[in-house]
Design a protein around this motif. Sequence first.
Motif, PDB file in Angstrom:
ATOM      1  N   GLY A  36       0.813  -1.208   0.000  1.00 51.64           N
ATOM      2  CA  GLY A  36       0.000   0.000   0.000  1.00 51.64           C
ATOM      3  C   GLY A  36       0.846   1.257   0.000  1.00 51.64           C
ATOM      4  O   GLY A  36       0.611   2.179  -0.792  1.00 51.64           O
ATOM      5  N   PHE A  37       1.840   1.319   0.875  1.00 49.89           N
ATOM      6  CA  PHE A  37       2.710   2.501   0.936  1.00 49.89           C
ATOM      7  C   PHE A  37       3.483   2.684  -0.367  1.00 49.89           C
ATOM      8  O   PHE A  37       3.655   3.811  -0.849  1.00 49.89           O
ATOM      9  N   LEU A  38       3.963   1.579  -0.931  1.00 56.24           N
ATOM     10  CA  LEU A  38       4.735   1.663  -2.173  1.00 56.24           C
ATOM     11  C   LEU A  38       3.882   2.197  -3.315  1.00 56.24           C
ATOM     12  O   LEU A  38       4.315   3.071  -4.082  1.00 56.24           O
ATOM     13  N   MET A  39       2.661   1.699  -3.436  1.00 53.12           N
ATOM     14  CA  MET A  39       1.796   2.134  -4.533  1.00 53.12           C
ATOM     15  C   MET A  39       1.403   3.601  -4.373  1.00 53.12           C
ATOM     16  O   MET A  39       1.342   4.350  -5.351  1.00 53.12           O
ATOM     17  N   ILE A  40       1.145   4.028  -3.148  1.00 53.40           N
ATOM     18  CA  ILE A  40       0.791   5.434  -2.924  1.00 53.40           C
ATOM     19  C   ILE A  40       1.966   6.347  -3.264  1.00 53.40           C
ATOM     20  O   ILE A  40       1.814   7.366  -3.945  1.00 53.40           O
ATOM     21  N   ALA A  41       3.167   5.970  -2.801  1.00 55.82           N
ATOM     22  CA  ALA A  41       4.344   6.801  -3.064  1.00 55.82           C
ATOM     23  C   ALA A  41       4.624   6.906  -4.562  1.00 55.82           C
ATOM     24  O   ALA A  41       4.870   8.003  -5.090  1.00 55.82           O
ATOM     25  N   MET A  42       4.556   5.778  -5.262  1.00 53.56           N
ATOM     26  CA  MET A  42       4.862   5.800  -6.695  1.00 53.56           C
ATOM     27  C   MET A  42       3.746   6.458  -7.488  1.00 53.56           C
ATOM     28  O   MET A  42       3.990   7.050  -8.544  1.00 53.56           O
ATOM     29  N   SER A  43       2.518   6.381  -7.001  1.00 54.28           N
ATOM     30  CA  SER A  43       1.413   7.060  -7.681  1.00 54.28           C
ATOM     31  C   SER A  43       1.527   8.579  -7.528  1.00 54.28           C
ATOM     32  O   SER A  43       1.268   9.324  -8.472  1.00 54.28           O
ATOM     33  N   ILE A  44       1.907   9.028  -6.336  1.00 51.94           N
ATOM     34  CA  ILE A  44       2.125  10.468  -6.146  1.00 51.94           C
ATOM     35  C   ILE A  44       3.251  10.952  -7.044  1.00 51.94           C
ATOM     36  O   ILE A  44       3.166  12.025  -7.659  1.00 51.94           O
ATOM     37  N   PHE A  45       4.322  10.159  -7.143  1.00 58.69           N
ATOM     38  CA  PHE A  45       5.414  10.511  -8.049  1.00 58.69           C
ATOM     39  C   PHE A  45       4.922  10.585  -9.492  1.00 58.69           C
ATOM     40  O   PHE A  45       5.268  11.503 -10.245  1.00 58.69           O
TER      41      PHE A  45
END
Length: 344
Positions: free
Chosen positions: A127-136
Amino acid sequence: KYLARRRKSKIKPFTLPCRYQIITFGRRIASTIPFLSALATESILQTMCRKGETREAALPRYRFIGNALHVVLLASIATYGVAISQLIKNGAADGGKGTAFDSDWLQNGFCMPHEEVPLLSTHERSGFLMIAMSIFGLGLIYALQDPFGKMKNAKERVTWAFVGAFGHAAGHFILALTKRYGLLPSGEVSAMDEFLADDCNLVTYAKHLPGYFLFWIPLVKTYMYNVSNNHVAGFAFLALLGAMQLPLKLGFSYGLIVLFAGQSLDQLFLPKQEKGFEYMLWPTVTLLPNFYISVMESWFCTDSFIFRTHGHLIFDGYMAFSYSAYYLGCWLWNIIYVKTEKLL
């Protein structure tokens, strides 16, 4: 030029300050960028723009390749779906041997090597990885604006994809929280099958209604954004009927099959004039690799060092990364193609 200056100043090699050497090395690398850009431009002239070919003249080739890739994906999904259905039919969904599927994956529905890590289980990391990469990725879209007004379709695809990625991350957080705080019956996802099942079919459907409105319809819409809401609701209802026949722990694989198949169908029925380079690149960078990574996860969960170490993070990480890579590829292609069109 650097060597000439060094000889002129009579400075011996390796006597320059480290900071100056690093800056010089960086400049030498940067000096190769114009060369690489010219090489890419020449490559496009020889391939995409051969014989004075314009963007419009290249559409049939892009359309053919894109259609072929979507057909390959649908055929792969059908084969994988048959394998999953046979798995359930033969009663091997509980970890039975004699199948190509990994036993740990059959038990959890995911590769979960970090399940016992406090506050950073596989679901939470995903979840954290997908949110971080989506914001990027959303920042990348904002930073790389459409330079020539030709990236409307690409931007729409990626925007909807990132909306789906946030929903995907939310699903991981929900699974992590429900398991950590014992919100599921007996603390296991598989116990939800007993809760949702009922002797009365009407009661069973009623228990699935929240999932239909809160999960299936929004998620299907992010993948099939070109069709009407009525078609989305109908496709989501069919997806729900299929999900009711499966163990909940296989819901991820089933959802993947349904959503990727829905998006391929959605893309295949686009108007011909919208099937350009962006249409061809989408299954190449996102759908096909994502699907095959998920298949490899189900096969090599414990046999492969990569999946045994990182688990489901590989799939989620590449999925979010692929959307940014797709948009960047379309942006670079539009810039280079416009330059080559000016040279023709």
